[in-house]
Design a protein around this motif. Structure first.
Motif, PDB file in Angstrom:
ATOM      1  N   UNK A   1      63.470  36.723  30.148  1.00  7.27           N
ATOM      2  CA  UNK A   1      62.744  36.462  28.920  1.00  7.27           C
ATOM      3  C   UNK A   1      62.353  37.735  28.182  1.00  7.27           C
ATOM      4  N   UNK A   2      62.730  38.892  28.723  1.00  8.61           N
ATOM      5  CA  UNK A   2      62.432  40.163  28.051  1.00  8.61           C
ATOM      6  C   UNK A   2      63.588  41.137  28.261  1.00  8.61           C
ATOM      7  N   UNK A   3      63.977  41.785  27.183  1.00 11.41           N
ATOM      8  CA  UNK A   3      65.039  42.786  27.189  1.00 11.41           C
ATOM      9  C   UNK A   3      64.476  44.039  26.524  1.00 11.41           C
ATOM     10  N   UNK A   4      64.801  45.192  27.050  1.00 10.13           N
ATOM     11  CA  UNK A   4      64.429  46.457  26.414  1.00 10.13           C
ATOM     12  C   UNK A   4      65.695  47.273  26.198  1.00 10.13           C
ATOM     13  N   UNK A  11      74.361  47.182  21.894  1.00  8.56           N
ATOM     14  CA  UNK A  11      73.948  46.364  23.032  1.00  8.56           C
ATOM     15  C   UNK A  11      74.868  45.158  23.148  1.00  8.56           C
ATOM     16  N   UNK A  12      75.330  44.898  24.344  1.00 13.17           N
ATOM     17  CA  UNK A  12      76.135  43.721  24.634  1.00 13.17           C
ATOM     18  C   UNK A  12      75.300  42.794  25.511  1.00 13.17           C
ATOM     19  N   UNK A  73      77.328  38.581  22.803  1.00 11.35           N
ATOM     20  CA  UNK A  73      76.883  39.060  21.488  1.00 11.35           C
ATOM     21  C   UNK A  73      76.799  40.573  21.590  1.00 11.35           C
ATOM     22  N   UNK A  74      77.349  41.255  20.602  1.00 13.34           N
ATOM     23  CA  UNK A  74      77.278  42.713  20.553  1.00 13.34           C
ATOM     24  C   UNK A  74      76.683  43.092  19.211  1.00 13.34           C
ATOM     25  N   UNK A  75      75.659  43.950  19.238  1.00 16.93           N
ATOM     26  CA  UNK A  75      74.974  44.341  18.012  1.00 16.93           C
ATOM     27  C   UNK A  75      74.272  45.675  18.210  1.00 16.93           C
TER      28      UNK A  75
END
Length: 104
Positions: A1-4, A11-12, A73-75
Motif C-alpha cells: 500500500x506504499x511505494x517510495x 519507475x516500472x 506501468x512505466x512512468x
C-alpha cells in the motif's frame, strides 16, 4: 500500500491480479479530483473504468487486468510529494488504495 521512489526516475510497476475480479491502478496528480473520477469510473466500462476525461488528472494508469493476469506501468516519478493510487473498478476505490512517496 506504499511505494517510495526518487523523483525524476523511471519507475516500472508490475503486478499480478491474484483476485477473483478485474482490477486496474490509477495514480493521481492531486487528491482533490479523486471523488469525481471515482464517480465517473462507474460509467466508463468501455475504457476499463478509467474515464477518458480524467486523463489530465492522472499521472499514469493501467489497463483493466483480469484475474490471474499481469500488467505493467512505466512512468517518470513526479516531483517530490505524496500521490494516491487506487483501483477504479466499481466499488474498489475505498479498499484498494495506497500512496507513492516521491523523494528528492
Amino acid at each position: 500500500d506504499a511505494i517510495s521512489a526518487k523523483s525524476g526516475t523511471l519507475l516500472l510497476i508490475r503486478y499480478e491480479n491474484g483476485g477473483d475480479l478485474p482490477h486496474n491502478m490509477a495514480l493521481f496528480r492531486n487528491d482533490d479530483v479523486i471523488d469525481r473520477v471515482v464517480t465517473a469510473a462507474y460509467e466508463a466500462e468501455a475504457t476499463g473504468f478509467v474515464p477518458v476525461a480524467a486523463g489530465a488528472d492522472l499521472i499514469t494508469y493501467s489497463p483493466l487486468v483480469s484475474p490471474g493476469r499481469t500488467t505493467e506501468m512505466e512512468f517518470v516519478v513526479p516531483p517530490p510529494g505524496i500521490y494516491t493510487y487506487i483501483c477504479l473498478f466499481p466499488g474498489h476505490a475505498q479498499m484498494m488504495l495506497g500512496t507513492l512517496r516521491s523523494l528528492n
